[in-house]
Design a protein around this motif. Sequence first.
Motif, PDB file in Angstrom:
ATOM      1  N   ASP A   1      34.826  43.737  76.756  1.00  0.00           N
ATOM      2  CA  ASP A   1      34.434  45.288  77.196  1.00  0.00           C
ATOM      3  C   ASP A   1      35.603  46.087  76.610  1.00  0.00           C
ATOM      4  OD1 ASP A   1      36.724  44.439  78.618  1.00  0.00           O
ATOM      5  OD2 ASP A   1      35.996  44.971  80.569  1.00  0.00           O
ATOM      6  N   CYS A   2      36.612  45.387  75.677  1.00  0.00           N
ATOM      7  CA  CYS A   2      37.541  46.230  75.067  1.00  0.00           C
ATOM      8  C   CYS A   2      38.503  47.177  76.023  1.00  0.00           C
ATOM      9  CB  CYS A   2      36.869  47.350  74.116  1.00  0.00           C
ATOM     10  SG  CYS A   2      35.709  46.609  73.003  1.00  0.00           S
ATOM     11  N   SER A   3      38.852  46.399  77.074  1.00  0.00           N
ATOM     12  CA  SER A   3      39.447  47.005  78.122  1.00  0.00           C
ATOM     13  C   SER A   3      41.007  46.345  77.964  1.00  0.00           C
ATOM     14  CB  SER A   3      38.756  46.735  79.678  1.00  0.00           C
ATOM     15  OG  SER A   3      38.996  45.591  79.922  1.00  0.00           O
ATOM     16  N   MET A   4      41.325  45.274  77.466  1.00  0.00           N
ATOM     17  CA  MET A   4      42.372  44.669  77.690  1.00  0.00           C
ATOM     18  C   MET A   4      42.802  43.822  76.128  1.00  0.00           C
ATOM     19  SD  MET A   4      42.759  42.530  81.331  1.00  0.00           S
ATOM     20  CE  MET A   4      40.983  41.981  81.288  1.00  0.00           C
ATOM     21  N   ILE A   5      43.848  43.823  75.901  1.00  0.00           N
ATOM     22  CA  ILE A   5      44.627  43.079  74.722  1.00  0.00           C
ATOM     23  C   ILE A   5      45.466  42.035  75.161  1.00  0.00           C
ATOM     24  CG2 ILE A   5      45.681  43.026  72.516  1.00  0.00           C
ATOM     25  CD1 ILE A   5      45.279  46.270  72.544  1.00  0.00           C
ATOM     26  N   ALA A   6      45.253  40.757  74.695  1.00  0.00           N
ATOM     27  CA  ALA A   6      46.154  39.611  75.209  1.00  0.00           C
ATOM     28  C   ALA A   6      47.029  39.359  73.892  1.00  0.00           C
ATOM     29  CB  ALA A   6      45.584  38.601  75.672  1.00  0.00           C
TER      30      ALA A   6
ATOM     31  N   ARG B   1      57.572  33.080  74.653  1.00  0.00           N
ATOM     32  CA  ARG B   1      56.779  32.430  75.470  1.00  0.00           C
ATOM     33  C   ARG B   1      56.044  33.346  76.635  1.00  0.00           C
ATOM     34  NH1 ARG B   1      60.819  27.701  77.339  1.00  0.00           N
ATOM     35  NH2 ARG B   1      62.123  29.268  76.807  1.00  0.00           N
ATOM     36  N   MET B   2      56.035  34.395  75.988  1.00  0.00           N
ATOM     37  CA  MET B   2      54.990  35.563  76.832  1.00  0.00           C
ATOM     38  C   MET B   2      53.684  35.467  76.537  1.00  0.00           C
ATOM     39  SD  MET B   2      58.155  38.468  76.676  1.00  0.00           S
ATOM     40  CE  MET B   2      57.225  39.661  78.031  1.00  0.00           C
ATOM     41  N   VAL B   3      52.970  35.699  77.714  1.00  0.00           N
ATOM     42  CA  VAL B   3      51.440  35.994  77.455  1.00  0.00           C
ATOM     43  C   VAL B   3      51.393  37.241  78.003  1.00  0.00           C
ATOM     44  CG1 VAL B   3      49.185  35.202  77.866  1.00  0.00           C
ATOM     45  CG2 VAL B   3      50.904  33.567  77.855  1.00  0.00           C
ATOM     46  N   CYS B   4      51.252  38.254  77.192  1.00  0.00           N
ATOM     47  CA  CYS B   4      51.154  39.751  77.757  1.00  0.00           C
ATOM     48  C   CYS B   4      49.583  40.203  77.486  1.00  0.00           C
ATOM     49  CB  CYS B   4      51.900  40.658  76.900  1.00  0.00           C
ATOM     50  SG  CYS B   4      53.845  40.167  76.920  1.00  0.00           S
ATOM     51  N   LEU B   5      49.389  41.159  78.819  1.00  0.00           N
ATOM     52  CA  LEU B   5      48.288  41.707  78.890  1.00  0.00           C
ATOM     53  C   LEU B   5      48.562  43.178  78.623  1.00  0.00           C
ATOM     54  CD1 LEU B   5      46.108  39.869  81.446  1.00  0.00           C
ATOM     55  CD2 LEU B   5      45.733  39.761  79.206  1.00  0.00           C
ATOM     56  N   TRP B   6      47.662  43.888  77.929  1.00  0.00           N
ATOM     57  CA  TRP B   6      47.789  45.174  77.606  1.00  0.00           C
ATOM     58  C   TRP B   6      46.688  45.989  77.926  1.00  0.00           C
ATOM     59  CZ3 TRP B   6      52.849  46.026  75.687  1.00  0.00           C
ATOM     60  CH2 TRP B   6      53.351  45.010  75.154  1.00  0.00           C
ATOM     61  N   SER B   7      46.534  47.198  78.127  1.00  0.00           N
ATOM     62  CA  SER B   7      45.453  47.884  78.480  1.00  0.00           C
ATOM     63  C   SER B   7      45.034  48.786  77.068  1.00  0.00           C
ATOM     64  CB  SER B   7      45.524  49.222  79.621  1.00  0.00           C
ATOM     65  OG  SER B   7      44.565  50.190  79.546  1.00  0.00           O
ATOM     66  N   LEU B   8      43.881  48.529  76.722  1.00  0.00           N
ATOM     67  CA  LEU B   8      43.266  49.222  75.494  1.00  0.00           C
ATOM     68  C   LEU B   8      42.834  50.655  75.575  1.00  0.00           C
ATOM     69  CD1 LEU B   8      43.052  49.004  72.330  1.00  0.00           C
ATOM     70  CD2 LEU B   8      40.639  47.912  72.802  1.00  0.00           C
ATOM     71  N   ARG B   9      42.811  50.876  77.030  1.00  0.00           N
ATOM     72  CA  ARG B   9      42.460  52.357  77.364  1.00  0.00           C
ATOM     73  C   ARG B   9      43.411  53.479  77.493  1.00  0.00           C
ATOM     74  NH1 ARG B   9      37.943  49.711  81.451  1.00  0.00           N
ATOM     75  NH2 ARG B   9      36.312  49.292  79.930  1.00  0.00           N
TER      76      ARG B   9
END
Length: 417
Positions: free
Chosen positions: A203-208, A215-223
Amino acid sequence: MCSTETNADLQQTPSDPALVLELKTRRPPALEGRAGCETWSVDFSPDGAWFAWSMGHGIVWVVAWPLDSEDSQNGETDRGDKSFSCGHPVWGLAFGPRPPKSASAAWQPKAPSKGNGSLLLATGLENGVIKIWSVFTGDVVFDLHGHEGVVRDLVFPQNGTLTLISTSRDKTLRIWDLAQKGKKVQVLSGHKDWISCCSVSSDCSMIASVGRFDRMVCLWSLRSYTFIRNLAGGIHKTLYLLSSCDFSPDGAVLATAAFSGSSWWVDLWDPYTAEKLATLADFFDDYGQNQISAIQFSPNGLHLAMVTDDRALRVWEPGQRGMEMQTKVDRDSNGLCCKYHPKGGVVATGTRDGHVRFWKAPRTVPSLCHLCRSVLRHSVSTHQMEPLPLPKRILQYLTYRNIPETCCSSDEEDWEH
């Protein structure tokens, strides 16, 4: 610079029952096995009509798919294959733009396809530059400058726009607007070391993004272009490296791959709640290079493809103890990357020696339950699902909490279907 000269040989004598085709790069014997010849990245175009791979030494080859059609072999059709000389080793590449999932069957680019450069290929180079190519003309459209390290991964979101996301060893992600020739850039900072891979939700809301050494698994807002959370937070007693990540086609599950000296494992996460849903792990008696290099969900979301040191390809159905498919044991497979064909059935893998192999992947007809869940979860988050007055078992299924918490890979017989 673009060339139409053939740079690879097509091998059709498979050594493994699952191997369909193999492309072997032509190069002087003195360059065989040397650094710089690796195939770090492969990709299929959104409609599956083109395939690209970084064949080493700064060359990207783009070929029409399928490779083994009778017309092309008889020379009756001009395939339009071409190679792009990028000048520096290519670590990441991606076709774009990609149509929205809900309209992929009917979506057409605004400009006619043939000859108008509507299909682009982005190549990420070792010197930090990203080159944008027109696939049909073979011309460089423009270069993107800004990264200060190797551009490791490139992704076009599945929304039909000219947005490009890049990750680099300079510890940043950059979001480029190609409609503005990259002049409008968003920089995402937060990783403490090299970024191995990134993925965008459907849905193009998040980038991982995953950091190899931090050793980081980051989530970012694409909005809003902001940091959301780190899924792999906390103190870890075991030294390990993160290598890859991928969202499921409905965006409800995020898979991450990691390895240590004696094991590798794949974690499945709920990106909305940060809950770890399941783990697939494999352990080895010998301490050494037991690496998992790449993972990707199948287009229908039923399977997860994996490239590991001991086998060229494995395909796992989440929740199952063993593998749905795996190639023969081969410590010299040298796999680095993998990519499903958009219509499924075939997985392409790239190797350290600059070659590409195409494997026959399991084809499974999705159940009605799976199809309904995929459609629902594409637009409904876990937080929106949980308050619904649904029976517990149905809610567990819809939120993927019905997957066993720990799954172990087993040494099953090689897949020979």
